[in-house]
Write a protein that holds these residues in place. Structure first.
Motif, PDB file in Angstrom:
ATOM      1  N   VAL A 196      -0.934  -4.385   2.344  1.00 52.48           N
ATOM      2  CA  VAL A 196       0.034  -4.593   3.502  1.00 52.48           C
ATOM      3  C   VAL A 196      -0.332  -3.181   3.951  1.00 52.48           C
ATOM      4  CG1 VAL A 196       2.662  -4.686   4.025  1.00 52.48           C
ATOM      5  CG2 VAL A 196       0.391  -6.446   2.548  1.00 52.48           C
ATOM      6  N   PRO A 197      -0.273  -2.570   5.147  1.00 50.77           N
ATOM      7  CA  PRO A 197       0.440  -1.625   5.989  1.00 50.77           C
ATOM      8  C   PRO A 197       1.630  -1.029   5.279  1.00 50.77           C
ATOM      9  CG  PRO A 197      -0.622  -2.512   7.007  1.00 50.77           C
ATOM     10  CD  PRO A 197      -0.474  -3.317   6.551  1.00 50.77           C
ATOM     11  N   GLY A 249       0.937  -1.178   0.299  1.00 51.98           N
ATOM     12  CA  GLY A 249      -0.164   0.288  -0.491  1.00 51.98           C
ATOM     13  C   GLY A 249       1.136   1.084  -0.405  1.00 51.98           C
ATOM     14  N   ASN A 250      -0.186   2.398  -0.125  1.00 50.99           N
ATOM     15  CA  ASN A 250       0.809   3.484   0.149  1.00 50.99           C
ATOM     16  C   ASN A 250       0.172   4.874   1.631  1.00 50.99           C
ATOM     17  OD1 ASN A 250       2.470   3.393  -2.416  1.00 50.99           O
ATOM     18  ND2 ASN A 250       0.004   2.785  -3.377  1.00 50.99           N
ATOM     19  N   HIS A 251       1.037   4.887   2.013  1.00 50.47           N
ATOM     20  CA  HIS A 251       0.652   6.372   2.689  1.00 50.47           C
ATOM     21  C   HIS A 251      -0.210   7.336   2.374  1.00 50.47           C
ATOM     22  CE1 HIS A 251       0.741   8.960   5.788  1.00 50.47           C
ATOM     23  NE2 HIS A 251       0.430   8.839   6.757  1.00 50.47           N
ATOM     24  N   TYR A 252      -1.301   7.665   3.094  1.00 48.95           N
ATOM     25  CA  TYR A 252      -1.582   8.648   2.086  1.00 48.95           C
ATOM     26  C   TYR A 252      -2.468   9.313   3.130  1.00 48.95           C
ATOM     27  CZ  TYR A 252      -4.852  10.783  -1.499  1.00 48.95           C
ATOM     28  OH  TYR A 252      -5.306  12.064  -2.167  1.00 48.95           O
ATOM     29  N   LEU A 253      -3.102  11.092   3.117  1.00 53.09           N
ATOM     30  CA  LEU A 253      -3.861  11.592   4.012  1.00 53.09           C
ATOM     31  C   LEU A 253      -4.749  11.617   3.472  1.00 53.09           C
ATOM     32  CD1 LEU A 253      -1.172  14.567   5.651  1.00 53.09           C
ATOM     33  CD2 LEU A 253      -2.525  12.318   6.504  1.00 53.09           C
ATOM     34  N   LEU A 254      -5.970  11.110   3.824  1.00 49.19           N
ATOM     35  CA  LEU A 254      -7.409  11.494   3.443  1.00 49.19           C
ATOM     36  C   LEU A 254      -7.730  13.065   4.079  1.00 49.19           C
ATOM     37  CD1 LEU A 254      -9.621   9.799   2.051  1.00 49.19           C
ATOM     38  CD2 LEU A 254      -9.904   9.366   4.012  1.00 49.19           C
ATOM     39  N   GLU A 306      -6.517  15.389   3.306  1.00 46.74           N
ATOM     40  CA  GLU A 306      -5.304  16.017   4.158  1.00 46.74           C
ATOM     41  C   GLU A 306      -5.548  16.122   5.717  1.00 46.74           C
ATOM     42  OE1 GLU A 306      -4.239  18.777   0.332  1.00 46.74           O
ATOM     43  OE2 GLU A 306      -5.536  19.689   1.732  1.00 46.74           O
ATOM     44  N   GLU A 307      -6.086  15.132   6.185  1.00 48.45           N
ATOM     45  CA  GLU A 307      -5.911  15.169   7.369  1.00 48.45           C
ATOM     46  C   GLU A 307      -6.085  13.473   8.011  1.00 48.45           C
ATOM     47  OE1 GLU A 307     -10.709  15.940   8.288  1.00 48.45           O
ATOM     48  OE2 GLU A 307      -9.309  17.440   9.544  1.00 48.45           O
ATOM     49  N   TYR A 308      -6.759  12.922   7.320  1.00 51.04           N
ATOM     50  CA  TYR A 308      -6.948  11.884   7.787  1.00 51.04           C
ATOM     51  C   TYR A 308      -6.201  10.397   7.300  1.00 51.04           C
ATOM     52  CZ  TYR A 308      -9.858   7.203  10.044  1.00 51.04           C
ATOM     53  OH  TYR A 308      -9.919   6.143  10.669  1.00 51.04           O
ATOM     54  N   PRO A 309      -4.854  10.279   7.707  1.00 51.31           N
ATOM     55  CA  PRO A 309      -3.871   8.725   7.586  1.00 51.31           C
ATOM     56  C   PRO A 309      -4.651   7.520   7.081  1.00 51.31           C
ATOM     57  CG  PRO A 309      -2.683  10.042   9.711  1.00 51.31           C
ATOM     58  CD  PRO A 309      -5.016   9.915  10.122  1.00 51.31           C
ATOM     59  N   VAL A 310      -4.258   7.126   6.271  1.00 48.75           N
ATOM     60  CA  VAL A 310      -4.851   6.142   5.455  1.00 48.75           C
ATOM     61  C   VAL A 310      -3.448   5.148   5.045  1.00 48.75           C
ATOM     62  CG1 VAL A 310      -6.788   6.553   5.659  1.00 48.75           C
ATOM     63  CG2 VAL A 310      -5.995   7.454   3.675  1.00 48.75           C
TER      64      VAL A 310
END
Ligand SMILES: N[C@@H](CCC(=O)NCCCC(=O)O)C(=O)O
Length: 257
Positions: free
Chosen positions: A43-44, A10-15, A17-21
């Protein structure tokens, strides 16, 4: 016989621009489930949550997916510049050691775009941050605007090495591919075989020399329309067969234990 379990990096992303997913493109899961015949598990990408020694026991194979953030240049001995853009250090720290472990174990891996670059870096290659700035190179980036169909449309030929695994897979020495990348391999190490190149010489298809397992990796995006594309489908099918063999071997080992 159970289906092979395929870890999709997977990829780290900010939903918003505030919620880490942790996210991965649905196209990757669809290609794994419907073409490779596996069970997709995202996979995180945070080494605080997952470790290589656990992942290689839980999954039978791995797809290293595309992503906008780039491998940090310190992973191949270069200094970071503005041209390198954004990074995902958690993904670097999960993906690179996992690739090395899979190559050593013979566990199947399929690298796609950023994942292709991760396989290259894990095996000692360096990358260039913007290959279109190199003499004689084309722009390989996706169109900045337009529909998904326009972004993933076929963009160039890839010429394959006669007798190499990619040519044997597709039965031809030239295939048509899409192109959605700005970076590319700058210096290939002696662990990597460049088995396909774009018309401007950009490496597009690689595998790990003398690796015991499946390591075919491509700079383009075969997950796009993987079920119907004549290049993508055989690639995911071959990866799925390799993962199925790995799963069968694990099951036999458990039975004989
Ligand atoms: N960041 C790398 C890899 C490019 C890649 O994986 N593209 C797929 C995502 C497309 C997008 O969202 O931009 C590079 O730029 O070479």
């Amino acid at each position: 016989m159970r289906k092979p379990v395929i870890g999709i990096i997977g990829n780290h992303y900010l939903l918003n621009e505030e919620y880490p997913v942790h996210v991965a493109g649905t196209m990757n899961s669809a290609a794994v489930a419907h073409v490779a015949g596996g069970v997709p598990l995202i996979v995180p990408t945070d080494p605080d949550f997952v470790q290589t020694e656990d992942l290689v026991e839980i999954c039978d194979g791995f797809v290293f997916t595309g992503a906008r953030p780039n491998v940090h240049p310190e992973e191949y001995g270069h200094d970071a510049t503005e041209a390198h853009g954004a990074f995902d250090r958690g993904r670097d720290r999960v993906a690179l050691p996992l690739i090395r472990a899979c190559v050593e174990r013979g566990q199947p891996i399929l690298g796609i775009c950023r994942g292709f670059q991760e396989v290259a870096v894990a095996m000692g290659c360096s990358l260039h941050p913007e290959i279109r700035d190199l003499p004689g190179r084309d722009n390989h980036r996706m169109p900045p605007d337009g529909t998904l169909e326009e972004k993933f449309e076929m963009r160039h030929i890839v010429t394959l090495t006669e007798g190499g695994p990619f040519q044997q897979l597709w039965g031809k020495t030239q295939v048509l591919t899409n192109s959605l990348h700005g970076q590319g391999i700058l210096e290939a190490s002696d662990r990597i075989v460049v088995d396909g190149v774009a018309p401007d010489g950009t490496p597009e298809a690689i595998y790990v020399k003398d690796a015991p397992g499946f390591t075919l990796s491509v700079q383009w995006h075969p997950e796009w329309q993987a079920g119907i594309d004549p290049v993508s489908r055989p690639l995911f099918e071959a990866f799925g067969r390799a993962a199925q063999l790995w799963a069968a071997g694990c099951q036999m080992a458990r039975k004989s234990a």
